[in-house]
Scaffold this active site. Structure first.
Site, PDB file in Angstrom:
ATOM      1  N   CYS A  33       0.829  -1.219   0.000  1.00 31.07           N
ATOM      2  CA  CYS A  33       0.000   0.000   0.000  1.00 31.07           C
ATOM      3  C   CYS A  33       0.858   1.261   0.000  1.00 31.07           C
ATOM      4  O   CYS A  33       0.361   2.338  -0.309  1.00 31.07           O
ATOM      5  CB  CYS A  33      -0.891   0.059   1.236  1.00 31.07           C
ATOM      6  SG  CYS A  33      -1.736  -1.445   1.614  1.00 31.07           S
ATOM      7  N   CYS A 102      -3.594  -5.224   6.317  1.00 33.57           N
ATOM      8  CA  CYS A 102      -2.644  -4.286   5.706  1.00 33.57           C
ATOM      9  C   CYS A 102      -2.371  -3.074   6.585  1.00 33.57           C
ATOM     10  O   CYS A 102      -1.264  -2.553   6.603  1.00 33.57           O
ATOM     11  CB  CYS A 102      -3.081  -3.891   4.301  1.00 33.57           C
ATOM     12  SG  CYS A 102      -4.262  -2.555   4.196  1.00 33.57           S
TER      13      CYS A 102
HETATM   14 FE1  FES Z   1      -3.379   1.735   4.460  1.00 34.46          FE
HETATM   15 FE2  FES Z   1      -3.139  -0.632   3.293  1.00 34.46          FE
HETATM   16  S1  FES Z   1      -4.175   1.095   2.580  1.00 34.46           S
HETATM   17  S2  FES Z   1      -2.179   0.080   5.026  1.00 34.46           S
END
Ligand code: FES
Length: 131
Positions: A33, A102
Site C-alpha cells: 500500500c 494491511c
Molecule cells: Fe493503508 Fe493498506 S491502505 S495500510
C-alpha cells in the site's frame, strides 16, 4: 465502514508528531500500500514515559497507530510488548476486513522499537561489564 472510534482517532490523532531525542524508534510499513509508520519512545525506569507517532497512510493506519500510543503510554516495556494486533483492532472498534491485515501494523512497530531499545541496553551493559 469505519467505527466511530477509528474515525475519531483519524480526525484527532493522539500523540502525533516527531519526537526530539527519542530513546527508541520503530519503523514499519506496508510496501504493497505504501503506508509507512514511525513510533518514537521516551523510556524511563523500564516504562514508556512518552510516545509519539508519524504515519503516512490511510485512515486505518493512522487511527490504529494513534490508538496504540494511548494503549502503551505509561506501561512497562513488558506490558507494551504484549499488546497484540487483535487488542488494537478491538480498541478501535473493529476494522473492515480489507484493512485488517494491511493497516494494523502498529503493534509490530512498537514491539520492534522496544526490542531495539532492549538490545542496545544489553549491549551497553555488556560493554560496562567488560571494562
Ligand atoms: Fe493503508 Fe493498506 S491502505 S495500510
Amino acid at each position: 465502514m469505519y467505527s466511530k472510534t477509528l474515525i475519531d482517532h483519524f480526525r484527532n490523532p493522539r500523540n502525533m508528531g516527531r519526537m526530539e531525542n527519542p530513546d527508541a524508534v520503530g519503523k514499519g510499513g506496508n510496501p504493497v500500500c505504501g503506508d509507512v509508520m514511525y513510533i518514537y519512545l521516551k523510556i524511563k525506569d523500564n516504562r514508556i514515559e512518552d510516545i509519539k507517532f508519524e504515519t503516512f497512510g490511510c485512515a486505518a493506519a493512522i487511527g490504529t497507530t494513534s490508538m496504540i500510543t494511548e494503549m502503551a503510554k505509561g506501561k512497562t516495556l513488558e506490558e507494551a510488548m504484549k499488546i497484540t494486533k487483535k487488542d488494537v483492532e478491538n480498541a478501535v472498534g473493529g476494522l473492515p476486513p480489507i484493512k485488517r491485515h494491511c493497516s494494523n501494523l502498529s503493534a509490530d512497530v512498537l514491539r520492534k522499537a522496544i526490542e531495539k531499545y532492549l538490545a542496545e541496553q544489553k549491549a551497553k551493559s555488556g560493554k560496562k561489564k567488560g571494562k
